[in-house]
Enzyme design. Structure first.
Site, mmCIF file in Angstrom:
data_model
loop_
_atom_site.group_PDB
_atom_site.id
_atom_site.type_symbol
_atom_site.label_atom_id
_atom_site.label_comp_id
_atom_site.label_asym_id
_atom_site.label_seq_id
_atom_site.Cartn_x
_atom_site.Cartn_y
_atom_site.Cartn_z
ATOM 1 C CE LYS A 1 -2.031 -1.155 3.918
ATOM 2 N NZ LYS A 1 -1.321 -2.419 4.225
ATOM 3 N NE ARG B 1 -4.797 -0.523 9.837
ATOM 4 C CZ ARG B 1 -3.634 -0.867 9.325
ATOM 5 N NH1 ARG B 1 -3.400 -2.045 8.942
ATOM 6 N NH2 ARG B 1 -2.686 -0.050 9.226
ATOM 7 N NE ARG C 1 7.814 -2.557 6.133
ATOM 8 C CZ ARG C 1 6.512 -2.460 6.349
ATOM 9 N NH1 ARG C 1 5.733 -1.902 5.443
ATOM 10 N NH2 ARG C 1 6.005 -2.942 7.457
ATOM 11 N NE ARG D 1 6.047 -0.342 9.927
ATOM 12 C CZ ARG D 1 4.923 -0.389 9.226
ATOM 13 N NH1 ARG D 1 4.825 0.273 8.093
ATOM 14 N NH2 ARG D 1 3.905 -1.095 9.664
ATOM 15 N NE ARG E 1 1.987 -5.106 10.987
ATOM 16 C CZ ARG E 1 3.051 -4.808 10.242
ATOM 17 N NH1 ARG E 1 4.252 -5.264 10.570
ATOM 18 N NH2 ARG E 1 2.922 -4.050 9.199
HETATM 19 P P1 AP5 Z 1 4.825 -1.605 1.828
HETATM 20 O O1 AP5 Z 1 4.514 -0.760 0.644
HETATM 21 O O2 AP5 Z 1 5.535 -0.995 2.977
HETATM 22 O O3 AP5 Z 1 3.470 -2.324 2.317
HETATM 23 P P2 AP5 Z 1 2.249 -1.756 3.184
HETATM 24 O O4 AP5 Z 1 1.024 -2.398 2.624
HETATM 25 O O5 AP5 Z 1 2.280 -0.273 3.259
HETATM 26 O O6 AP5 Z 1 2.599 -2.435 4.568
HETATM 27 P P3 AP5 Z 1 2.487 -1.876 6.048
HETATM 28 O O7 AP5 Z 1 3.260 -2.802 6.920
HETATM 29 O O8 AP5 Z 1 2.798 -0.421 6.105
HETATM 30 O O9 AP5 Z 1 0.969 -2.099 6.291
HETATM 31 P P4 AP5 Z 1 0.234 -2.137 7.631
HETATM 32 O O10 AP5 Z 1 -1.148 -1.952 7.172
HETATM 33 O O11 AP5 Z 1 0.458 -3.332 8.446
HETATM 34 O O12 AP5 Z 1 0.965 -0.994 8.485
HETATM 35 P P5 AP5 Z 1 0.528 0.474 8.869
HETATM 36 O O13 AP5 Z 1 1.742 1.305 8.897
HETATM 37 O O14 AP5 Z 1 -0.628 0.900 8.055
HETATM 38 O O15 AP5 Z 1 5.607 -2.895 1.306
HETATM 39 C C1 AP5 Z 1 6.147 -3.831 2.212
HETATM 40 C C2 AP5 Z 1 7.527 -4.301 1.738
HETATM 41 O O16 AP5 Z 1 7.361 -5.049 0.532
HETATM 42 C C3 AP5 Z 1 8.478 -3.149 1.366
HETATM 43 O O17 AP5 Z 1 9.787 -3.532 1.698
HETATM 44 C C4 AP5 Z 1 8.318 -3.000 -0.144
HETATM 45 O O18 AP5 Z 1 9.494 -2.485 -0.767
HETATM 46 C C5 AP5 Z 1 8.058 -4.437 -0.566
HETATM 47 N N1 AP5 Z 1 7.161 -4.548 -1.705
HETATM 48 C C6 AP5 Z 1 6.046 -3.804 -1.984
HETATM 49 N N2 AP5 Z 1 5.460 -4.210 -3.112
HETATM 50 C C7 AP5 Z 1 6.198 -5.268 -3.568
HETATM 51 C C8 AP5 Z 1 6.097 -6.131 -4.707
HETATM 52 N N3 AP5 Z 1 5.114 -6.010 -5.612
HETATM 53 N N4 AP5 Z 1 7.043 -7.104 -4.843
HETATM 54 C C9 AP5 Z 1 8.051 -7.251 -3.938
HETATM 55 N N5 AP5 Z 1 8.217 -6.456 -2.848
HETATM 56 C C10 AP5 Z 1 7.286 -5.480 -2.669
HETATM 57 O O19 AP5 Z 1 0.025 0.256 10.364
HETATM 58 C C11 AP5 Z 1 0.918 -0.091 11.398
HETATM 59 C C12 AP5 Z 1 0.160 -0.239 12.703
HETATM 60 O O20 AP5 Z 1 -0.494 1.007 13.041
HETATM 61 C C13 AP5 Z 1 -0.990 -1.258 12.699
HETATM 62 O O21 AP5 Z 1 -0.531 -2.566 12.968
HETATM 63 C C14 AP5 Z 1 -1.891 -0.698 13.807
HETATM 64 O O22 AP5 Z 1 -1.389 -1.005 15.074
HETATM 65 C C15 AP5 Z 1 -1.772 0.795 13.609
HETATM 66 N N6 AP5 Z 1 -2.781 1.330 12.676
HETATM 67 C C16 AP5 Z 1 -2.543 1.932 11.471
HETATM 68 N N7 AP5 Z 1 -3.711 2.294 10.896
HETATM 69 C C17 AP5 Z 1 -4.698 1.933 11.755
HETATM 70 C C18 AP5 Z 1 -6.118 2.009 11.711
HETATM 71 N N8 AP5 Z 1 -6.755 2.569 10.683
HETATM 72 N N9 AP5 Z 1 -6.809 1.497 12.745
HETATM 73 C C19 AP5 Z 1 -6.200 0.949 13.809
HETATM 74 N N10 AP5 Z 1 -4.857 0.827 13.910
HETATM 75 C C20 AP5 Z 1 -4.112 1.308 12.892
HETATM 76 MG MG MG Z 2 2.496 1.123 4.832
#
Ligand code: AP5
Ligand code: MG
Length: 216
Positions: free
Chosen positions: A13, A88, A127, A160, A171
């Protein structure tokens, strides 16, 4: 244009949101990045959120909705935005609908990036992120030009704290139970486009562009 990127942790994402910022000139709104900023600055919200995040749990809906209500009212959101990581849960989606009613807005696209769990676990160990901008790299699939250094700002990249394998698995469980029901929720509004997130980053980006270009 208002786009929601939906998909598992590590699904891509954040990576795809950065491409869309350049293409569409609208901001990325990542609740994860916003929360990490609060944790870093030790705000009241950050203190509340930290333990949930480090254990792979969701931060309570009410906390997220208050934060997002303020964010979506900002002036830079007038021409649209890319939602990354919000909503989410079903209550968050309902809360978003209420915000939309007040702002007279609605979503244009819900893009679901599909990636299976084993691929995610394998990806997350590699990552690296820029903690200031949230720009994302991968040591193998999307490496920076100089190891450990952000291409654009020269800042040091970090891993991270929630990317440790057990936390990633937690997760993923939370994603399947709390977040994936949103796909059906938005299907009833005919907004959902599913794409294969297991291919090369640039192919995923092309799939997203096709959806957007064909539907405007
Ligand atoms: P990346 O682009 O970083 O993936 P992402 O989907 O953004 O993953 P996140 O870990 O950020 O998602 P998340 O939803 O768990 O975390 P968030 O920060 O939102 O890609 C991942 C890796 O893969 C990278 O190294 C990239 O280079 C590689 N990659 C990408 N595409 C690829 C491809 N096609 N092929 C190969 N490699 C690839 O949330 C973190 C925490 O915050 C949550 O756990 C929760 O505690 C809290 N939180 C956030 N939002 C909320 C909410 N709305 N409600 C409640 N809690 C929340
Ligand atoms: Mg992200």
């Amino acid at each position: 244009m208002k786009i929601l990127l939906l998909g598992p942790p590590g699904g891509g994402k954040g990576t795809q949101a950065k491409f869309l910022i350049d293409k569409l000139n609208i901001p990325q709104i990542s609740t994860g990045d916003m929360l990490r900023e609060h944790v870093k600055n030790q705000t009241n919200l950050g203190i509340k959120a930290k333990d949930y995040m480090n254990s792979g749990q969701l931060v309570p809906d009410q906390v997220i909705l208050e934060m997002m209500k303020e964010r979506l009212n900002s002036s830079d959101c007038k021409n649209g935005y890319i939602l990354d990581g919000f909503p989410r849960t079903i209550p968050q989606a309902e809360g978003l609908n209420e915000i939309f009613l007040e702002l007279n807005q609605s979503l244009d696209f819900v893009i679901v990036i599909e990636v299976n769990d084993n691929t995610i676990v394998e990806r997350m160990g590699g990552r690296r992120v820029n903690p200031t901008s949230g720009r994302v790299y991968h040591i193998q699939y999307n490496p920076p030009k100089i190891e450990g250094i952000d291409d654009e700002t020269g800042e040091t990249l970090v891993t991270r704290s929630d990317d440790e394998e057990n936390t990633v698995r937690r997760r993923l469980e939370v994603y399947h139970s709390e977040t994936s029901p949103l796909i059906e929720y938005y299907q009833t509004e005919n907004l959902v486009h599913k794409i294969n997130g297991e291919t090369d980053i640039h192919i995923v980006s092309e799939s997203i562009n096709k959806i957007i270009n064909h539907n405007v």
